[in-house]
Design a protein around this motif. Structure first.
Motif, short mmCIF file in Angstrom:
data_model
loop_
_atom_site.label_atom_id
_atom_site.label_comp_id
_atom_site.label_asym_id
_atom_site.label_seq_id
_atom_site.Cartn_x
_atom_site.Cartn_y
_atom_site.Cartn_z
N LEU A 125 0.83 -1.19 0.00
CA LEU A 125 0.00 0.00 0.00
C LEU A 125 0.87 1.25 0.00
O LEU A 125 2.05 1.20 0.33
N LYS A 126 0.28 2.37 -0.35
CA LYS A 126 1.05 3.62 -0.41
C LYS A 126 1.57 4.06 0.94
O LYS A 126 2.56 4.77 1.02
N LEU A 131 2.24 -3.88 4.05
CA LEU A 131 2.31 -5.03 3.14
C LEU A 131 1.17 -5.98 3.46
O LEU A 131 0.92 -6.30 4.63
N ILE A 132 0.49 -6.44 2.43
CA ILE A 132 -0.58 -7.42 2.57
C ILE A 132 -0.16 -8.66 1.81
O ILE A 132 0.21 -8.58 0.64
N GLU A 133 -0.20 -9.81 2.49
CA GLU A 133 0.14 -11.07 1.84
C GLU A 133 -1.12 -11.90 1.69
O GLU A 133 -1.94 -11.99 2.60
N ARG A 135 -8.73 -12.08 -0.86
CA ARG A 135 -9.36 -12.59 0.37
C ARG A 135 -8.30 -12.64 1.45
O ARG A 135 -7.17 -13.07 1.21
N ASP A 136 -8.69 -12.20 2.66
CA ASP A 136 -7.75 -12.26 3.78
C ASP A 136 -7.78 -13.66 4.40
O ASP A 136 -8.45 -14.56 3.89
N GLN A 137 -7.04 -13.85 5.49
CA GLN A 137 -6.92 -15.16 6.12
C GLN A 137 -8.25 -15.67 6.66
O GLN A 137 -8.44 -16.87 6.81
N VAL A 160 -6.74 1.53 -7.26
CA VAL A 160 -5.40 1.74 -7.80
C VAL A 160 -4.66 2.90 -7.12
O VAL A 160 -3.43 2.87 -7.01
N ASP A 161 -5.37 3.89 -6.63
CA ASP A 161 -4.71 5.02 -5.98
C ASP A 161 -4.31 4.74 -4.53
O ASP A 161 -3.70 5.57 -3.88
N ARG A 162 -4.60 3.52 -4.03
CA ARG A 162 -4.26 3.17 -2.65
C ARG A 162 -3.08 2.21 -2.55
O ARG A 162 -2.56 1.98 -1.46
N TYR A 163 -2.66 1.60 -3.66
CA TYR A 163 -1.52 0.69 -3.59
C TYR A 163 -0.39 1.15 -4.50
O TYR A 163 -0.61 1.80 -5.51
#
Length: 76
Positions: A32-33, A37-39, A55-57, A66-69
């Motif tokens: 993200l900006k 970090l998102i895995e 999907r998260d865990q 697109v403007d957030r990552y």
């Protein structure tokens, strides 16, 4: 009959252009900006807008505009 076959063939070949979602298998990391970090195990990219969906865990569905990552990477 031959004309129908040609029309169907052209239609089927053009369908790939109509699909706006690209599925990418993971593991994936989204940055993200703000530096977070998102895995995740995979993402879907909406080509027309650049929006990522994952999907998260817990199985919850999330979308990131697109403007957030900053970027994403997938694969080993």
């Amino acid at each position: 009959m031959r004309k129908l076959f040609v029309v169907l063939l052209i239609a089927l070949l053009g369908c790939d252009e109509l699909v706006d979602i690209k599925k990418i298998d993971g593991p994936c990391t989204i940055q993200l900006k703000d530096g977070t970090l998102i895995e995740t195990e995979g993402i879907e990219l909406l080509k027309s807008t650049g929006t990522l969906t994952y999907r998260d865990q817990d199985g919850k569905l999330w979308s990131i505009a697109v403007d957030r990552y900053e970027r994403y990477t997938c694969g080993n």
